[in-house]
Design a protein around this motif. Structure first.
Motif, PDB file in Angstrom:
ATOM      1  N   GLY A   1       0.673  -1.354  -0.164  1.00 24.87           N
ATOM      2  CA  GLY A   1       0.340   0.068   0.132  1.00 24.87           C
ATOM      3  C   GLY A   1       0.284   1.405   0.026  1.00 24.87           C
ATOM      4  N   VAL A   2       0.070   2.300  -0.321  1.00 25.92           N
ATOM      5  CA  VAL A   2       0.597   3.796  -1.065  1.00 25.92           C
ATOM      6  C   VAL A   2       0.078   4.679   0.321  1.00 25.92           C
ATOM      7  CG1 VAL A   2       1.103   5.589  -2.011  1.00 25.92           C
ATOM      8  CG2 VAL A   2       2.121   3.026  -2.688  1.00 25.92           C
ATOM      9  N   VAL A   3       0.097   5.765   1.147  1.00 27.32           N
ATOM     10  CA  VAL A   3      -0.628   6.594   1.816  1.00 27.32           C
ATOM     11  C   VAL A   3       0.408   7.661   1.179  1.00 27.32           C
ATOM     12  CG1 VAL A   3      -0.963   7.841   3.817  1.00 27.32           C
ATOM     13  CG2 VAL A   3      -0.756   4.886   3.561  1.00 27.32           C
ATOM     14  N   ASP A   4      -0.681   8.131   0.922  1.00 28.76           N
ATOM     15  CA  ASP A   4      -0.214  10.259  -0.048  1.00 28.76           C
ATOM     16  C   ASP A   4      -0.683  10.346   0.796  1.00 28.76           C
ATOM     17  OD1 ASP A   4       1.201   9.220  -2.086  1.00 28.76           O
ATOM     18  OD2 ASP A   4      -0.659   8.933  -3.829  1.00 28.76           O
ATOM     19  N   ILE A   5      -0.419  11.934   1.057  1.00 27.66           N
ATOM     20  CA  ILE A   5      -1.509  12.749   2.243  1.00 27.66           C
ATOM     21  C   ILE A   5      -0.907  14.239   1.121  1.00 27.66           C
ATOM     22  CG2 ILE A   5      -1.328  14.124   4.612  1.00 27.66           C
ATOM     23  CD1 ILE A   5       0.212  11.972   5.682  1.00 27.66           C
ATOM     24  N   TYR A   6      -1.829  15.170   1.374  1.00 28.79           N
ATOM     25  CA  TYR A   6      -2.124  16.180   0.754  1.00 28.79           C
ATOM     26  C   TYR A   6      -2.697  17.491   1.870  1.00 28.79           C
ATOM     27  CZ  TYR A   6      -2.639  13.435  -3.163  1.00 28.79           C
ATOM     28  OH  TYR A   6      -2.844  12.811  -4.435  1.00 28.79           O
ATOM     29  N   SER A   7      -1.954  18.225   1.322  1.00 31.02           N
ATOM     30  CA  SER A   7      -2.323  20.081   2.308  1.00 31.02           C
ATOM     31  C   SER A   7      -2.463  20.896   1.170  1.00 31.02           C
ATOM     32  CB  SER A   7      -0.940  19.738   2.883  1.00 31.02           C
ATOM     33  OG  SER A   7      -1.259  21.433   3.580  1.00 31.02           O
ATOM     34  N   GLY A   8      -3.519  21.913   0.835  1.00 31.51           N
ATOM     35  CA  GLY A   8      -3.528  22.827  -0.092  1.00 31.51           C
ATOM     36  C   GLY A   8      -3.821  22.152  -1.561  1.00 31.51           C
ATOM     37  N   GLY A   9      -4.133  20.725  -1.644  1.00 33.24           N
ATOM     38  CA  GLY A   9      -4.543  20.415  -2.778  1.00 33.24           C
ATOM     39  C   GLY A   9      -3.029  19.545  -3.275  1.00 33.24           C
ATOM     40  N   LYS A  10      -1.903  19.692  -2.608  1.00 31.58           N
ATOM     41  CA  LYS A  10      -0.419  19.601  -3.095  1.00 31.58           C
ATOM     42  C   LYS A  10      -0.151  18.441  -2.702  1.00 31.58           C
ATOM     43  CE  LYS A  10       4.448  21.223  -3.647  1.00 31.58           C
ATOM     44  NZ  LYS A  10       4.866  22.209  -3.402  1.00 31.58           N
ATOM     45  N   LEU A  11       0.313  17.349  -2.797  1.00 33.13           N
ATOM     46  CA  LEU A  11       0.915  16.079  -2.109  1.00 33.13           C
ATOM     47  C   LEU A  11       2.204  16.467  -1.997  1.00 33.13           C
ATOM     48  CD1 LEU A  11       1.328  13.220  -1.771  1.00 33.13           C
ATOM     49  CD2 LEU A  11       2.617  12.941  -4.093  1.00 33.13           C
ATOM     50  N   VAL A  12       2.127  16.447   0.002  1.00 36.51           N
ATOM     51  CA  VAL A  12       3.192  16.767   1.030  1.00 36.51           C
ATOM     52  C   VAL A  12       4.090  15.356   1.272  1.00 36.51           C
ATOM     53  CG1 VAL A  12       2.386  18.933   0.762  1.00 36.51           C
ATOM     54  CG2 VAL A  12       1.501  17.404   2.604  1.00 36.51           C
ATOM     55  N   MET A  13       3.438  14.004   1.428  1.00 34.92           N
ATOM     56  CA  MET A  13       4.143  12.921   2.240  1.00 34.92           C
ATOM     57  C   MET A  13       3.413  12.365   0.999  1.00 34.92           C
ATOM     58  SD  MET A  13       6.705  12.361   4.899  1.00 34.92           S
ATOM     59  CE  MET A  13       5.978  13.647   6.105  1.00 34.92           C
ATOM     60  N   ARG A  14       4.861  10.765   1.654  1.00 38.96           N
ATOM     61  CA  ARG A  14       3.864   9.723   0.460  1.00 38.96           C
ATOM     62  C   ARG A  14       4.711   8.744   1.463  1.00 38.96           C
ATOM     63  NH1 ARG A  14       4.701   8.991  -5.365  1.00 38.96           N
ATOM     64  NH2 ARG A  14       2.303   9.198  -5.548  1.00 38.96           N
ATOM     65  N   PHE A  15       3.854   7.501   1.639  1.00 37.33           N
ATOM     66  CA  PHE A  15       4.781   6.748   2.902  1.00 37.33           C
ATOM     67  C   PHE A  15       4.657   5.059   1.627  1.00 37.33           C
ATOM     68  CE2 PHE A  15       4.077   9.093   5.529  1.00 37.33           C
ATOM     69  CZ  PHE A  15       4.701   9.587   6.809  1.00 37.33           C
ATOM     70  N   LEU A  16       4.985   3.936   1.299  1.00 37.24           N
ATOM     71  CA  LEU A  16       5.582   3.281   0.737  1.00 37.24           C
ATOM     72  C   LEU A  16       4.975   1.917   1.628  1.00 37.24           C
ATOM     73  CD1 LEU A  16       7.831   3.856  -1.709  1.00 37.24           C
ATOM     74  CD2 LEU A  16       5.989   4.465  -2.461  1.00 37.24           C
ATOM     75  N   LYS A  17       5.068   0.943   1.182  1.00 38.86           N
ATOM     76  CA  LYS A  17       5.066  -0.675   1.806  1.00 38.86           C
ATOM     77  C   LYS A  17       3.831  -0.493   3.367  1.00 38.86           C
ATOM     78  CE  LYS A  17       9.035  -2.364  -1.102  1.00 38.86           C
ATOM     79  NZ  LYS A  17      10.388  -3.150  -0.292  1.00 38.86           N
ATOM     80  N   VAL A  18       2.529   0.163   2.892  1.00 40.86           N
ATOM     81  CA  VAL A  18       1.914   0.314   4.075  1.00 40.86           C
ATOM     82  C   VAL A  18       1.249  -1.232   3.821  1.00 40.86           C
ATOM     83  CG1 VAL A  18       0.170   1.737   5.715  1.00 40.86           C
ATOM     84  CG2 VAL A  18       2.486   2.843   4.275  1.00 40.86           C
ATOM     85  N   ASP A  19       0.759  -1.941   5.203  1.00 45.66           N
ATOM     86  CA  ASP A  19       0.271  -3.030   4.741  1.00 45.66           C
ATOM     87  C   ASP A  19      -1.079  -2.766   4.953  1.00 45.66           C
ATOM     88  OD1 ASP A  19       2.068  -5.213   4.552  1.00 45.66           O
ATOM     89  OD2 ASP A  19       2.853  -5.064   6.339  1.00 45.66           O
ATOM     90  N   LYS A  20      -1.449  -2.242   6.553  1.00 46.56           N
ATOM     91  CA  LYS A  20      -2.897  -1.869   6.498  1.00 46.56           C
ATOM     92  C   LYS A  20      -2.811  -0.348   7.587  1.00 46.56           C
ATOM     93  CE  LYS A  20      -2.712  -4.584  10.980  1.00 46.56           C
ATOM     94  NZ  LYS A  20      -4.107  -5.463  11.421  1.00 46.56           N
ATOM     95  N   LEU A  21      -3.869   0.339   7.296  1.00 40.78           N
ATOM     96  CA  LEU A  21      -3.921   1.354   8.069  1.00 40.78           C
ATOM     97  C   LEU A  21      -4.869   1.066   9.348  1.00 40.78           C
ATOM     98  CD1 LEU A  21      -4.536   4.109   5.609  1.00 40.78           C
ATOM     99  CD2 LEU A  21      -3.136   4.732   7.443  1.00 40.78           C
ATOM    100  N   THR A  22      -4.789   1.258  10.954  1.00 38.94           N
ATOM    101  CA  THR A  22      -5.106   0.995  11.729  1.00 38.94           C
ATOM    102  C   THR A  22      -5.952   2.127  12.434  1.00 38.94           C
ATOM    103  OG1 THR A  22      -3.764  -0.507  12.241  1.00 38.94           O
ATOM    104  CG2 THR A  22      -5.300  -0.408  14.134  1.00 38.94           C
ATOM    105  N   THR A  23      -7.562   2.241  12.908  1.00 37.60           N
ATOM    106  CA  THR A  23      -7.942   3.088  13.951  1.00 37.60           C
ATOM    107  C   THR A  23      -7.527   3.352  15.380  1.00 37.60           C
ATOM    108  OG1 THR A  23      -9.876   3.222  12.367  1.00 37.60           O
ATOM    109  CG2 THR A  23     -10.541   4.028  14.679  1.00 37.60           C
ATOM    110  N   ALA A  24      -7.127   4.367  15.731  1.00 34.39           N
ATOM    111  CA  ALA A  24      -6.590   3.631  16.664  1.00 34.39           C
ATOM    112  C   ALA A  24      -7.545   4.036  17.969  1.00 34.39           C
ATOM    113  CB  ALA A  24      -5.693   5.110  17.331  1.00 34.39           C
TER     114      ALA A  24
END
Length: 113
Positions: free
Chosen positions: A38-61
């Motif tokens: 998996g890939v997680v892209d994080i946007y701010s102001g409509g612009k890609l600011v951070m990307r994480f690779l090889k993410v297995d899952k997002l867990t709700t805290a």
């Protein structure tokens, strides 16, 4: 030959008999076992600011005492500094990260092998 055909048909019938939520849970269980590139892209102001690779899952805290869901998710992944969908030599450290419900982010499977 007939046995080889019966097993997939039986599994398909069992799967189709489940509710949508049960199918989603089953799919997540399989993905947890096999892993997701998996890939997680994080946007701010409509612009890609951070990307994480090889993410297995997002867990709700969840809260420790009340077990209620918290307004953020967490995971582990590699920071893709140059946004090339590859873990480069200077990106080899896996990191913990969080995304809140107030951020714009997308979680998807890596389009590159």
């Amino acid at each position: 030959m007939k046995k080889l055909l019966i097993v997939p048909l039986a599994l398909s019938a069992l799967f189709l008999g489940c509710t949508q939520e049960q199918q989603n849970k089953l799919g997540r269980t399989i993905q947890n076992y096999t892993g997701v590139n998996g890939v997680v892209d994080i946007y701010s102001g409509g612009k890609l600011v951070m990307r994480f690779l090889k993410v297995d899952k997002l867990t709700t805290a969840h809260g420790t005492d009340d077990n209620k869901p918290r307004p953020y998710r967490f995971a582990y992944g590699y920071i893709d500094k140059n946004f090339n969908y590859k873990v480069d030599p200077d990106e080899k450290k896996k990191v913990y990260f969080e995304v809140t419900n107030y951020e714009t982010y997308i979680f998807y499977e890596n389009p590159l092998p």
